[in-house]
Design an enzyme around this catalytic site. Structure first.
Site, PDB file in Angstrom:
ATOM      1  N   LYS A  29      -2.013  -4.627  28.109  1.00 36.04           N
ATOM      2  CA  LYS A  29      -2.565  -4.174  26.823  1.00 36.04           C
ATOM      3  C   LYS A  29      -4.060  -3.922  27.041  1.00 36.04           C
ATOM      4  CE  LYS A  29       0.456  -7.724  24.675  1.00 36.04           C
ATOM      5  NZ  LYS A  29       1.787  -7.232  24.594  1.00 36.04           N
TER       6      LYS A  29
ATOM      7  N   SER B 143       1.461  -6.975  31.256  1.00 40.01           N
ATOM      8  CA  SER B 143       1.746  -7.651  29.995  1.00 40.01           C
ATOM      9  C   SER B 143       0.505  -7.726  29.107  1.00 40.01           C
ATOM     10  CB  SER B 143       2.329  -9.025  30.296  1.00 40.01           C
ATOM     11  OG  SER B 143       3.091  -9.432  29.217  1.00 40.01           O
TER      12      SER B 143
ATOM     13  N   TRP C  12      12.225  -7.924  25.275  1.00 32.82           N
ATOM     14  CA  TRP C  12      11.101  -8.349  24.425  1.00 32.82           C
ATOM     15  C   TRP C  12      10.024  -7.258  24.361  1.00 32.82           C
ATOM     16  CZ3 TRP C  12      10.328 -11.995  20.951  1.00 32.82           C
ATOM     17  CH2 TRP C  12       9.049 -12.489  20.691  1.00 32.82           C
TER      18      TRP C  12
ATOM     19  N   HIS D 237      10.472  -9.769  33.461  1.00 33.70           N
ATOM     20  CA  HIS D 237       9.096  -9.489  33.074  1.00 33.70           C
ATOM     21  C   HIS D 237       8.143 -10.005  34.164  1.00 33.70           C
ATOM     22  CE1 HIS D 237       5.886  -9.006  30.140  1.00 33.70           C
ATOM     23  NE2 HIS D 237       5.457 -10.227  30.421  1.00 33.70           N
TER      24      HIS D 237
HETATM   25  C1  GTR Z   1       4.362 -12.830  25.715  1.00 37.44           C
HETATM   26  C2  GTR Z   1       3.887 -11.903  24.641  1.00 37.44           C
HETATM   27  C3  GTR Z   1       3.895 -10.512  25.163  1.00 37.44           C
HETATM   28  C4  GTR Z   1       3.238 -10.420  26.527  1.00 37.44           C
HETATM   29  C5  GTR Z   1       3.546 -11.607  27.422  1.00 37.44           C
HETATM   30  C6  GTR Z   1       2.658 -11.803  28.654  1.00 37.44           C
HETATM   31  O1  GTR Z   1       4.448 -14.134  25.365  1.00 37.44           O
HETATM   32  O2  GTR Z   1       4.726 -12.048  23.539  1.00 37.44           O
HETATM   33  O3  GTR Z   1       3.306  -9.637  24.241  1.00 37.44           O
HETATM   34  O4  GTR Z   1       1.893 -10.230  26.409  1.00 37.44           O
HETATM   35  O5  GTR Z   1       3.436 -12.788  26.745  1.00 37.44           O
HETATM   36  O6  GTR Z   1       1.466 -11.559  28.601  1.00 37.44           O
HETATM   37  O7  GTR Z   1       3.213 -12.220  29.675  1.00 37.44           O
END
Ligand code: GTR
Length: 393
Positions: A233, A229, A320, A371
């Site tokens: 990045k 996540s 998402w 996620h």
């Molecule tokens: C979310 C964000 C994502 C992702 C995620 C995470 O809130 O919108 O881009 O980075 O967090 O890091 O779990």
């Protein structure tokens, strides 16, 4: 902090932010051409890619998205603060290493947890996780064993496994993110192209690589940087910047990670810059609701990893992060691997759930579920590493 996260996840699930989750509503878009230089030269050779287009794309990402990556510092010191040669019931050698980097009379300390398989005959390949979850996930004492960092499994497979907590480099908070690496580079804070938290996390991964270069147990030419996540990045940005990383894993990295921003599916640039104003360079805010104006998209970041293997993932319930846009992005990156005469075996359409494609150079899977970074995901990353580096043991 936990409460905030739950509220945020709730907002996502009931779509409070009004993001688009309907494929039919994705407007037509044109991606910037990976293989056309700013001076309109068509890039057809590795030489032109490496000398012209690759540096151009790196600068575009520095200028517009992640900010400049500082390369200079005055001093770096590695100190093994804790050690256990009989960790994991004798299967691993634990080292807790402090990496202290000084510049501008300020010091930042990155605490590395590293397990190396016992009784190795030669330096081993390693995985490094940028840990953006609780520190307990990467506990040196193994009080908590989680799928987020299944160190035992990696040791069993013959790899060294390492992690640092991202907050050592930059606290993940809009008021305090500057209290880490950025203390060494205060000028970055006022520059439009100054790096922020994601840049700092990636910078720290490179300092761990500096450490690996002088640890005789580690084969520094075989290090995979892994992130989930927001950490995913950072792992991408780290691998794009620092070609010493031999392989990259970007797990469910979504917007401003592996997925295409131009699609405006799921999380958007405006959303991410609003929720997390401390992640990217200030210049990136110019593209809020203005994806068309972006001179790049994330397929170009993936392409910067070439010719090294890249593993991209999604999870079926994680719209998402735009799984389709992630896959399209990886498919676009194939063009640069092709310049290196490396053929991707990824199918034209996104693979079915739990159908991993694990052949180098480009690997992908969409895991059933939410996620997350799980033991299932790691099992596939090990396969890619086995395949690329040659089976261990
Ligand atoms: C979310 C964000 C994502 C992702 C995620 C995470 O809130 O919108 O881009 O980075 O967090 O890091 O779990």
């Amino acid at each position: 902090m936990k409460k905030l996260l739950i509220i945020f996840l709730l907002c996502i699930s009931v779509n409070v932010f009004g993001q688009n989750y309907d494929e039919a509503k994705v407007a037509a878009y044109t991606l910037p051409d990976l293989l056309m230089s700013v001076n309109k030269k068509k890039i057809t050779t590795v030489k032109d890619w490496e000398n012209i287009r690759r540096p151009e794309i790196l600068s575009l990402f520095e200028e517009n998205v992640y900010g400049k990556m500082p390369r200079q510092f005055d001093n770096i010191v590695f100190e093994v603060k804790g050690e256990n040669k009989n960790a994991m019931n004798g299967k691993a050698h634990l080292k807790e290493v402090e990496i202290a980097v000084t510049s501008n009379k300020k010091t930042v300390r990155i605490n590395l947890i590293l397990f190396v398989p016992s009784k190795i005959k030669e330096p081993v390949a390693a995985f490094l996780l940028i840990n953006n979850r609780g520190k307990e996930n990467t506990s040196p004492n193994r009080e908590v064993i989680s799928g987020f960092w299944p160190a035992e499994r990696l040791i069993e497979a013959g790899y060294a496994i390492a992690a640092f907590h991202y907050s050592d480099a930059a606290p993940d908070n809009e008021d305090t993110f500057q209290n880490g690496v950025l203390r060494l580079y205060p000028e970055q804070l006022s520059a439009g192209d100054g790096m922020k938290a994601v840049g700092a996390w990636a910078w720290a991964a490179s300092r761990v690589m500096d450490y690996f270069k002088q640890d005789k147990d580690i084969d520094a030419s075989k290090v995979t940087v892994v992130g989930h996540s927001r950490g995913g990045k950072a792992s991408l940005w780290a691998a794009a910047q620092d070609t010493r990383f031999a392989m990259c894993v970007t797990n469910c990295s979504g917007n401003t990670g592996a997925s295409l921003s131009h699609r405006r599916f799921g999380e958007t640039i405006e959303r991410i810059n609003t929720s997390f104003p401390h992640w990217f360079a200030d210049n990136y805010k110019k593209y809020n609701s203005n994806e068309k104006g972006l001179p790049l998209d994330q397929h170009m970041l993936l392409a910067l990893v070439a010719p090294r293997p890249l593993y991209v993932t999604n999870a079926s319930q994680d719209l998402w992060a735009d799984p389709k846009g992630t896959y399209l992005s990886e498919k676009e990156a194939e063009k640069v691997y092709r310049l290196y005469k490396l053929t991707s075996s990824l199918p034209v359409s996104p693979p079915a759930v739990n159908m991993p494609f694990v052949k180098p150079p480009l690997a992908y899977h969409i895991r059933e579920g939410k996620h997350d970074l799980t033991e299932y995901d790691w099992a596939q990353f090990i396969k890619l590493a086995d395949n690329h580096f040659g089976k261990k043991k």
